[in-house]
Scaffold this active site. Structure first.
Site, mmCIF file in Angstrom:
data_model
loop_
_atom_site.group_PDB
_atom_site.id
_atom_site.type_symbol
_atom_site.label_atom_id
_atom_site.label_comp_id
_atom_site.label_asym_id
_atom_site.label_seq_id
_atom_site.Cartn_x
_atom_site.Cartn_y
_atom_site.Cartn_z
ATOM 1 N N GLY A 188 9.484 40.628 18.908
ATOM 2 C CA GLY A 188 8.404 39.982 19.390
ATOM 3 C C GLY A 188 7.047 40.315 18.499
ATOM 4 O O GLY A 188 7.237 41.383 17.835
ATOM 5 N N ASP A 277 12.368 48.488 19.828
ATOM 6 C CA ASP A 277 13.870 49.420 20.039
ATOM 7 C C ASP A 277 14.853 48.706 19.514
ATOM 8 O O ASP A 277 15.828 49.468 18.969
ATOM 9 C CB ASP A 277 13.827 49.636 21.621
ATOM 10 C CG ASP A 277 14.001 48.509 22.449
ATOM 11 O OD1 ASP A 277 13.349 47.429 22.072
ATOM 12 O OD2 ASP A 277 14.349 48.470 23.652
ATOM 13 N N THR A 279 14.914 46.476 17.034
ATOM 14 C CA THR A 279 15.077 46.633 15.533
ATOM 15 C C THR A 279 15.213 47.996 15.038
ATOM 16 O O THR A 279 16.094 48.093 14.145
ATOM 17 C CB THR A 279 13.606 46.239 15.153
ATOM 18 O OG1 THR A 279 13.198 44.849 15.760
ATOM 19 C CG2 THR A 279 13.441 46.438 13.704
ATOM 20 N N ASP A 307 5.094 46.739 24.488
ATOM 21 C CA ASP A 307 5.348 47.294 25.858
ATOM 22 C C ASP A 307 5.022 48.597 25.986
ATOM 23 O O ASP A 307 5.172 49.261 26.809
ATOM 24 C CB ASP A 307 6.620 46.891 26.135
ATOM 25 C CG ASP A 307 6.783 45.120 26.354
ATOM 26 O OD1 ASP A 307 5.864 44.683 26.287
ATOM 27 O OD2 ASP A 307 8.149 45.005 26.749
ATOM 28 N N MET A 350 2.514 41.382 29.856
ATOM 29 C CA MET A 350 3.679 41.559 29.504
ATOM 30 C C MET A 350 4.096 42.975 29.951
ATOM 31 O O MET A 350 3.399 43.863 30.120
ATOM 32 C CB MET A 350 4.028 41.421 27.866
ATOM 33 C CG MET A 350 3.926 40.008 27.487
ATOM 34 S SD MET A 350 4.303 39.905 25.569
ATOM 35 C CE MET A 350 4.861 38.166 25.715
ATOM 36 N N TYR A 463 1.339 35.609 25.921
ATOM 37 C CA TYR A 463 1.260 35.418 24.775
ATOM 38 C C TYR A 463 -0.187 35.652 24.038
ATOM 39 O O TYR A 463 -0.243 35.899 22.614
ATOM 40 C CB TYR A 463 1.882 34.123 24.118
ATOM 41 C CG TYR A 463 3.449 34.125 24.741
ATOM 42 C CD1 TYR A 463 4.532 34.687 23.809
ATOM 43 C CD2 TYR A 463 4.039 33.570 25.620
ATOM 44 C CE1 TYR A 463 5.617 34.690 24.047
ATOM 45 C CE2 TYR A 463 5.382 33.562 26.222
ATOM 46 C CZ TYR A 463 5.944 34.168 25.179
ATOM 47 O OH TYR A 463 7.386 34.251 25.742
HETATM 48 N N1 LIG Z 1 21.873 47.427 19.142
HETATM 49 C C1 LIG Z 1 21.382 46.928 18.211
HETATM 50 N N2 LIG Z 1 21.984 47.049 17.201
HETATM 51 C C2 LIG Z 1 21.658 46.634 15.852
HETATM 52 N N3 LIG Z 1 20.652 45.630 15.748
HETATM 53 C C3 LIG Z 1 19.970 45.410 17.086
HETATM 54 C C4 LIG Z 1 20.494 45.839 18.132
HETATM 55 N N4 LIG Z 1 19.471 45.464 19.130
HETATM 56 C C5 LIG Z 1 18.719 44.565 18.664
HETATM 57 N N5 LIG Z 1 19.180 44.553 17.212
HETATM 58 C C6 LIG Z 1 18.461 43.285 16.468
HETATM 59 O O1 LIG Z 1 16.966 43.789 16.246
HETATM 60 C C7 LIG Z 1 16.286 42.561 16.071
HETATM 61 C C8 LIG Z 1 15.138 42.703 17.053
HETATM 62 O O2 LIG Z 1 15.825 43.154 18.306
HETATM 63 P P1 LIG Z 1 14.729 42.699 19.709
HETATM 64 O O3 LIG Z 1 14.694 41.235 19.867
HETATM 65 O O4 LIG Z 1 15.487 43.390 21.029
HETATM 66 O O5 LIG Z 1 13.428 42.986 19.551
HETATM 67 P P2 LIG Z 1 12.649 44.590 19.455
HETATM 68 O O6 LIG Z 1 12.848 45.165 18.151
HETATM 69 O O7 LIG Z 1 13.337 45.473 20.603
HETATM 70 O O8 LIG Z 1 11.258 44.194 19.712
HETATM 71 P P3 LIG Z 1 10.509 43.735 20.967
HETATM 72 O O9 LIG Z 1 11.529 43.962 22.210
HETATM 73 O O10 LIG Z 1 9.268 44.724 21.312
HETATM 74 O O11 LIG Z 1 9.968 42.467 20.947
HETATM 75 C C9 LIG Z 1 17.180 41.479 16.339
HETATM 76 O O12 LIG Z 1 17.344 40.827 15.112
HETATM 77 C C10 LIG Z 1 18.132 42.082 16.933
HETATM 78 O O13 LIG Z 1 19.404 41.435 16.457
HETATM 79 O O1 LIG Z 2 9.050 35.356 24.496
HETATM 80 P P1 LIG Z 2 9.805 36.231 23.341
HETATM 81 O O2 LIG Z 2 9.180 36.178 21.952
HETATM 82 O O3 LIG Z 2 11.024 36.618 23.391
HETATM 83 O O4 LIG Z 2 8.970 37.754 23.729
HETATM 84 C C1 LIG Z 2 8.746 38.057 25.314
HETATM 85 C C2 LIG Z 2 9.118 39.539 25.103
HETATM 86 O O5 LIG Z 2 8.703 40.406 24.254
HETATM 87 C C3 LIG Z 2 7.879 41.413 24.812
HETATM 88 O O6 LIG Z 2 6.800 41.288 24.315
HETATM 89 C C4 LIG Z 2 8.562 42.591 23.892
HETATM 90 O O7 LIG Z 2 9.538 43.048 24.211
HETATM 91 C C5 LIG Z 2 8.008 41.384 26.104
HETATM 92 O O8 LIG Z 2 7.200 41.982 26.883
HETATM 93 C C6 LIG Z 2 8.425 40.045 26.284
HETATM 94 O O9 LIG Z 2 9.370 40.121 27.448
HETATM 95 MG MG LIG Z 3 12.928 45.564 22.552
#
Ligand SMILES: Nc1ncnc2c1ncn2[C@@H]1O[C@H](COP(=O)(O)OP(=O)(O)OP(=O)(O)O)[C@@H](O)[C@H]1O
Ligand SMILES: O=P(O)(O)OC[C@H]1O[C@](O)(CO)[C@@H](O)[C@@H]1O
Ligand SMILES: [Mg+2]
Length: 570
Positions: A188, A277, A279, A307, A350, A463
């Protein structure tokens, strides 16, 4: 778990030479099929071999930077009793050094020389940079560490976990003219993404003279599905004034092998990965695959999460900006609520699993009557419930402001609407029901049924809070993170994440920050401060209330929640 023959143990020693006999080590990180299991058990390094639970592991070779890394081969004697399964995966051992007064655990990050022991070193060009050459003690020493805990016992001053201090090193492991770096943003949005991109580019370019920098477009899938863009200081000059990410982002699409082969095809040797996390888990998988291939590619993670749910680091970039922006929504809700009879302002912020934004925005505002977060289950009806509280506050003050984190009350809503499994997003994150809308509808119904007047205003700025540019403090913070990542990669570290630990920037093993998600500790002083400032209910009867809800839902005569339609129509 059974320790497979050929399992490898890596050990880093902070202060002693590898030839040291009888050194005490007692923190083991066992990695099984991608997950890390920690073992806290006493072991010894004797005659260059590791002895643990009566089993000796041979040391086939001593390698590494400054002779500081030892590798141990397969067990010499019997298998250890409490390890049953390993599938040939690595065992990493961080040493616990007995200083006499206390035990110091050094959780080090990997270095390219761990698998490429003969890598050539180069002098750091910063030595001749007019801006930096004036700094006294500019280079970080190899044994500078940052303490995880700084509140210590005088009787045990050294005890605890330490990380490698971040910053420029005297020697680097890349010739700047041979570096091809890439930057990717995933997950996000978050205020400050563009500042981090800008500062990685500027640090590489102006501090190290690296001029080959690629932007991967559209998150992880961009490695294999999209074209790259060239980045230089001119292109990124004023991007920090804009929200979002100039590179674009996405969820899902992480395919380790495709990404690693794209890295090889494009001859990239430094990878900067900005994201949350999920990513960072992806970054770790990329690092591990590159290491398995034995190639000279450094992977640096820069933790991003609105978050604030990434563990170990003090706080994530963009968080302060988000809290500040949330104030504007709370102010509006408060103004609306106090301007009408029985006004109730509801603000949804959020926070999927962690209610930090809601908690800090509440603490900062002082206009909030009740803050609901995912970590504290709440209920609406019955003694000690939200309805009773709102009723009392309306009687006392004439208005109420409620701040609710998006992940709060999910179980309650599912129960009340008899709706389970709302689905997942492309990254596997649970999709949430709209708690703000549900709450407003529920309160409205309860008050209407009791023929009481209520005037609810619902503000959902979620957002808006994360799509803005970072504030001044976050801009400076982003700069430090970006520079820290560049110094680390140039110095040959890999598989690390950057971040401040007790206000000192450190290199932390990526898998250490993804081991668990940071959540608001409700037995901590900060949450207590919030409770004492709002005087909100503690919702101690939650289980009793849920039981009543379940019984009510089980009665065939009663239809499911009337709000279901509203939520389903979202
Ligand atoms: N366990 C995992 N192993 C490898 N890649 C992962 C894993 N979990 C998520 N990813 C990859 O990381 C990228 C981002 O993951 P996710 O959408 O969960 O957002 P995030 O990095 O946790 O950020 P946020 O939750 O703060 O928006 C995605 O392209 C997803 O495919
Ligand atoms: O609608 P999107 O882009 O998936 O993002 C929403 C999520 O992304 C975050 O900002 C980060 O994980 C969460 O708080 C929220 O649930
Ligand atoms: Mg995340």
């Amino acid at each position: 778990m059974d320790l497979a023959p050929g399992a490898v143990c890596a050990m880093r020693d902070l202060s002693q030479s590898p030839a040291d006999h009888g050194m005490q080590v007692s923190l083991f990180q066992l990695r099984f099929l991608g997950s890390v299991v920690k073992q806290r058990a006493p072991a010894r390094i004797r005659d260059g071999s590791l002895v643990w639970k009566g089993t000796t592991y041979e040391k086939p070779c001593a390698i590494g930077s400054g002779g500081k890394v030892l590798r141990f081969g397969k067990p010499k004697l019997s298998r250890p009793r409490n390890v049953t399964e390993c599938h040939g995966k690595e065992i990493e051992i961080s040493p616990m050094i007995d200083t006499g007064a206390g035990r110091l655990i050094f959780e080090d990050v990997p270095h390219l020389t761990d698998w490429l022991p003969t890598l050539e070193m180069h002098p750091n060009p910063l030595k001749h940079n007019p801006a930096y050459s004036a700094v006294k003690q500019y280079f970080v020493e190899d044994d500078d560490v940052v303490a995880r805990n700084i509140v210590i016992k005088l009787s045990n001053p050294w005890e605890g976990i330490y990380f490698r201090r971040s910053g420029p090193r005297d020697k680097i492991y890349f010739d700047p003219s041979e570096v091809r770096a890439c930057i990717v943003t995933c997950g996000g949005l978050c205020p400050g993404l563009n500042t981090v991109i800008r500062e990685i580019v500027c640090s590489l370019w102006t501090q190290y003279g690296v001029q080959d920098i690629l932007g991967i477009v559209g998150g992880y899938r961009g490695f294999y599905a999209r074209n790259t863009i060239r980045l230089d200081p001119k292109i990124v000059n004023d991007i920090h004034k804009r929200g979002g990410t100039i590179l674009g982002t996405s969820r899902g699409g992480h395919d380790t092998l495709k990404i690693v082969s794209s890295i090889a095809d494009r001859r990239i040797n430094q990878v900067y990965i900005i994201g949350g996390d999920g990513t960072q888990k992806g970054a770790n998988a990329i690092y591990e695959e590159l290491r398995r291939n034995g190639v000279k590619v450094a992977v640096a993670g820069i933790p991003k999460t609105i978050d604030n749910d990434i563990d170990v680091i003090d706080k994530s970039f963009g968080f302060d900006t988000a809290v500040e922006e949330a104030q504007r929504a709370i102010n509006a809700a408060h103004t609306e609520a106090e301007s009408v009879d029985n006004g109730v302002g509801v603000v949804k912020l959020m926070g999927r699993y962690s209610g930090y934004i809601a908690m800090y925005a509440t603490l900062a505002s002082r206009d909030v009557d009740c803050c609901l977060i995912p970590e504290v289950p709440f209920y609406v009806e019955g003694e000690g419930g939200l309805y009773e509280f709102v009723q009392n506050r309306l009687r006392e003050n004439g208005h109420v402001v409620i701040v609710v984190a998006e992940g709060a009350g999910q179980e309650l809503m599912e129960q009340s609407m008899k709706w389970f499994g709302g689905g997942i997003d492309a990254s596997g994150n649970r999709l949430l029901l709209d708690v703000g809308l549900w709450l407003c509808q529920n309160l409205k119904d309860l008050f209407t049924r009791r023929k009481e007047v209520i005037n609810i205003k619902y503000i959902d700025p979620t957002y808006m809070v994360r799509a803005i540019p970072s504030n001044a403090a976050d801009n400076v913070y982003c700069t430090l993170l970006a520079h820290s990542a560049v110094h680390g990669a140039m110095a040959g570290y890999s598989g690390f994440t950057v971040g401040p630990v007790n206000a000192r920037h450190a290199y932390i093993p990526i898998n250490r920050v993804t081991e668990r998600q940071r959540r608001v500790n409700t037995s901590d002083r900060m949450w207590a401060r919030l409770l004492s400032s709002t005087n909100q209910p503690s919702f101690l009867q939650y289980e009793k209330s849920m039981e009543a809800q379940r019984k009510k839902a089980a009665k065939p005569s009663e239809s499911s929640d009337p709000n279901l339609k509203v939520i389903q129509n979202l």
